[in-house]
Design a protein around this motif. Structure first.
Motif, mmCIF file in Angstrom:
data_model
loop_
_atom_site.group_PDB
_atom_site.id
_atom_site.type_symbol
_atom_site.label_atom_id
_atom_site.label_comp_id
_atom_site.label_asym_id
_atom_site.label_seq_id
_atom_site.Cartn_x
_atom_site.Cartn_y
_atom_site.Cartn_z
ATOM 1 N N GLY A 1 0.890 -1.230 -0.055
ATOM 2 C CA GLY A 1 0.138 -0.121 -0.043
ATOM 3 C C GLY A 1 0.685 1.259 0.065
ATOM 4 O O GLY A 1 0.529 2.422 0.048
ATOM 5 N N GLY A 2 2.098 1.202 -0.060
ATOM 6 C CA GLY A 2 2.949 2.142 -0.093
ATOM 7 C C GLY A 2 2.923 3.007 -1.332
ATOM 8 O O GLY A 2 2.404 2.491 -2.030
ATOM 9 N N PRO A 3 3.788 4.063 -1.443
ATOM 10 C CA PRO A 3 3.882 4.886 -2.837
ATOM 11 C C PRO A 3 4.341 3.934 -3.887
ATOM 12 O O PRO A 3 5.348 3.214 -3.716
ATOM 13 N N GLY A 43 5.208 1.399 7.972
ATOM 14 C CA GLY A 43 5.146 0.189 7.474
ATOM 15 C C GLY A 43 6.354 -0.628 7.928
ATOM 16 O O GLY A 43 6.631 -1.757 7.879
ATOM 17 N N VAL A 44 7.309 0.044 8.387
ATOM 18 C CA VAL A 44 8.622 -0.479 9.191
ATOM 19 C C VAL A 44 8.460 -0.631 10.554
ATOM 20 O O VAL A 44 9.469 -0.824 11.422
ATOM 21 N N GLY A 45 7.306 -0.076 11.217
ATOM 22 C CA GLY A 45 7.067 0.029 12.459
ATOM 23 C C GLY A 45 7.677 1.382 13.456
ATOM 24 O O GLY A 45 8.039 1.211 14.506
ATOM 25 N N LEU A 46 8.071 2.313 12.401
ATOM 26 C CA LEU A 46 8.463 3.683 12.988
ATOM 27 C C LEU A 46 7.666 4.891 12.779
ATOM 28 O O LEU A 46 6.493 4.677 12.003
ATOM 29 N N ASP A 47 7.837 5.934 13.214
ATOM 30 C CA ASP A 47 7.374 7.256 12.901
ATOM 31 C C ASP A 47 8.360 8.295 12.744
ATOM 32 O O ASP A 47 9.423 8.257 12.815
ATOM 33 N N LEU A 48 7.854 9.595 12.388
ATOM 34 C CA LEU A 48 8.718 10.580 12.324
ATOM 35 C C LEU A 48 9.427 10.901 13.498
ATOM 36 O O LEU A 48 10.523 11.531 13.504
ATOM 37 N N SER A 49 9.045 10.612 14.664
ATOM 38 C CA SER A 49 10.008 10.647 15.834
ATOM 39 C C SER A 49 11.119 9.860 15.786
ATOM 40 O O SER A 49 12.267 10.273 16.761
ATOM 41 N N THR A 62 13.851 5.753 0.905
ATOM 42 C CA THR A 62 14.321 6.360 -0.209
ATOM 43 C C THR A 62 13.302 7.629 -0.466
ATOM 44 O O THR A 62 12.305 7.461 0.185
ATOM 45 N N GLY A 63 13.854 8.588 -1.192
ATOM 46 C CA GLY A 63 13.364 9.852 -1.373
ATOM 47 C C GLY A 63 11.923 9.528 -1.909
ATOM 48 O O GLY A 63 11.760 8.764 -2.924
ATOM 49 N N GLN A 64 10.967 10.265 -1.378
ATOM 50 C CA GLN A 64 9.576 10.242 -1.793
ATOM 51 C C GLN A 64 9.064 11.171 -2.385
ATOM 52 O O GLN A 64 9.543 12.306 -2.464
ATOM 53 N N MET A 65 8.190 10.955 -3.401
ATOM 54 C CA MET A 65 7.661 11.842 -4.320
ATOM 55 C C MET A 65 6.306 12.251 -3.698
ATOM 56 O O MET A 65 5.666 11.632 -3.069
ATOM 57 N N PRO A 66 5.587 13.306 -4.452
ATOM 58 C CA PRO A 66 4.314 13.774 -3.840
ATOM 59 C C PRO A 66 3.179 13.050 -4.682
ATOM 60 O O PRO A 66 2.209 13.730 -5.122
ATOM 61 N N THR A 67 3.396 11.612 -5.027
ATOM 62 C CA THR A 67 2.277 11.090 -5.546
ATOM 63 C C THR A 67 1.506 10.373 -4.552
ATOM 64 O O THR A 67 1.649 10.107 -3.421
ATOM 65 N N ASP A 68 0.268 10.216 -4.906
ATOM 66 C CA ASP A 68 -0.786 9.625 -3.914
ATOM 67 C C ASP A 68 -0.872 7.997 -4.020
ATOM 68 O O ASP A 68 -0.778 7.640 -4.929
ATOM 69 N N PRO A 69 -0.488 7.420 -3.041
ATOM 70 C CA PRO A 69 -0.406 5.971 -3.052
ATOM 71 C C PRO A 69 -1.688 5.396 -3.300
ATOM 72 O O PRO A 69 -1.649 4.423 -3.921
ATOM 73 N N ASN A 70 -2.993 6.101 -3.309
ATOM 74 C CA ASN A 70 -4.289 5.380 -3.828
ATOM 75 C C ASN A 70 -4.357 5.900 -5.177
ATOM 76 O O ASN A 70 -5.411 5.398 -5.481
ATOM 77 N N ALA A 71 -3.804 6.575 -5.786
ATOM 78 C CA ALA A 71 -4.171 6.960 -7.108
ATOM 79 C C ALA A 71 -2.751 7.483 -7.821
ATOM 80 O O ALA A 71 -2.385 8.707 -8.113
#
Length: 131
Positions: A9-11, A65-71, A30-39
């Motif tokens: 369900g990731g980008p 998805g790897v059990g972490l967050d921004l903190s 990996t660097g993420q883009m401003p794409t919508d994972p749902n579309a």
């Protein structure tokens, strides 16, 4: 040995890469883009604020998805295609994702272009607690 993570369900990847790679408690996203994972084929959000928010949301999705967050993020690298125009607005949106006293180390770089015509891309390094 490194673990290579693809988040269900990731980008959708825009190149051949894993969403994250983990080694010795360090998790490199990996660097993420401003794409919508749902579309993933939908047009990108308009403007640097909306694209930055989508990128940060995608980073949060991969971290979750790897059990972490921004903190858990200790460092970010940010890439802007219109550095002078977008830097201030980018900073406002980016800063809203971190408490003022827990902001990761960061480098922001002006680039000539990014995949999918994005205005912004962010990658990051996170650390597992207790690792």
């Amino acid at each position: 040995m490194p673990e290579f993570h693809m988040i269900p369900g990731g980008p959708r990847p825009v190149a051949p890469f894993s969403h994250a790679v983990e080694a010795d408690g360090w998790v490199m996203l990996t660097g993420q883009m401003p794409t919508d994972p749902n579309a993933p084929d939908a047009p990108l959000p308009q403007g640097i604020e909306a694209q930055t928010a989508r990128v940060m949301d995608n980073l949060e999705l991969v971290l979750k998805g790897v059990g972490l967050d921004l903190s858990h993020v200790v460092q970010c690298r940010c890439y802007l295609t219109a550095f002078e125009r977008d830097y201030a607005a980018f900073n406002e949106t980016y800063a809203s994702y971190f408490p003022a006293d827990r902001r990761p180390a960061r480098t922001t770089i002006g680039v000539t272009a990014l995949a999918v015509g994005a205005l912004v891309e962010i990658d990051c390094l996170a650390r597992r607690p207790g690792a």
